[in-house]
Design an enzyme around this catalytic site. Sequence first.
Site, PDB file in Angstrom:
ATOM      1  N   LYS A  35       0.835  -1.212   0.000  1.00 43.77           N
ATOM      2  CA  LYS A  35       0.000   0.000   0.000  1.00 43.77           C
ATOM      3  C   LYS A  35       0.867   1.258   0.000  1.00 43.77           C
ATOM      4  O   LYS A  35       0.593   2.222   0.702  1.00 43.77           O
ATOM      5  CB  LYS A  35      -0.901   0.020   1.236  1.00 43.77           C
ATOM      6  CG  LYS A  35      -1.740  -1.228   1.417  1.00 43.77           C
ATOM      7  CD  LYS A  35      -3.185  -0.970   1.151  1.00 43.77           C
ATOM      8  CE  LYS A  35      -4.033  -2.183   1.429  1.00 43.77           C
ATOM      9  NZ  LYS A  35      -4.508  -2.854   0.287  1.00 43.77           N
ATOM     10  N   CYS A  36       1.899   1.255  -0.813  1.00 36.43           N
ATOM     11  CA  CYS A  36       2.908   2.312  -0.822  1.00 36.43           C
ATOM     12  C   CYS A  36       2.916   3.003  -2.185  1.00 36.43           C
ATOM     13  O   CYS A  36       2.540   2.403  -3.195  1.00 36.43           O
ATOM     14  CB  CYS A  36       4.280   1.668  -0.540  1.00 36.43           C
ATOM     15  SG  CYS A  36       5.689   2.775  -0.626  1.00 36.43           S
ATOM     16  N   GLY A  37       3.365   4.245  -2.207  1.00 36.58           N
ATOM     17  CA  GLY A  37       3.522   4.937  -3.485  1.00 36.58           C
ATOM     18  C   GLY A  37       4.505   4.245  -4.407  1.00 36.58           C
ATOM     19  O   GLY A  37       4.467   4.423  -5.631  1.00 36.58           O
TER      20      GLY A  37
END
Length: 183
Positions: A35-37
């Site tokens: 769930k990271c950029g």
Amino acid sequence: MKTIYDFSVKDRKGKDVSLKEYANEVLLIVNTATKCGFTPQYDELEKLYKDYHSLGFEILDFPCNQFGQQAPGTDESIHEFCKLNFGTEFPRFKKVKVNGEDADPLFQFLKEQKGFAGWDMTHPIAPILDDMLSKADPNYKESADIKWNFTKFLINKKGQVVARFEPTEKIEHIEEQIKALLA
């Protein structure tokens, strides 16, 4: 001299895996999050894996929830997410801590071998990370700690750590170094 072959890790099902199993291969060890950029880097990593796996290249994926709680879920749910959304085929291991007193011994070793490599400030996320981390610790760059998800360590065929890439590093630069080690 110590190498990564002196370490064992746990696969996503909890089974011990000696890194000696990867002797004579070029490895890219990555701490990841779903769930990271930087999560779209899974596409780039899978392309590297497909292009070079048959030549003796392996990616070892270690989910880590230490940066913004961006790797929630179980080891199995993370694996299913990566297979479904990015088609990843490379090995994924049990979630680890990469910093602090409870850091996995492999990641303690990796950080001892290669400290912070610096941001590629042309990457759009780099100034944001630099600002955020500088506010928390003005001297953060001096520490070997891993700064964020998708930090990568390149390992040669002898099990030695030869490079560290921060998550802002261009994949083309990493690929050049992988090709050189495979030659």
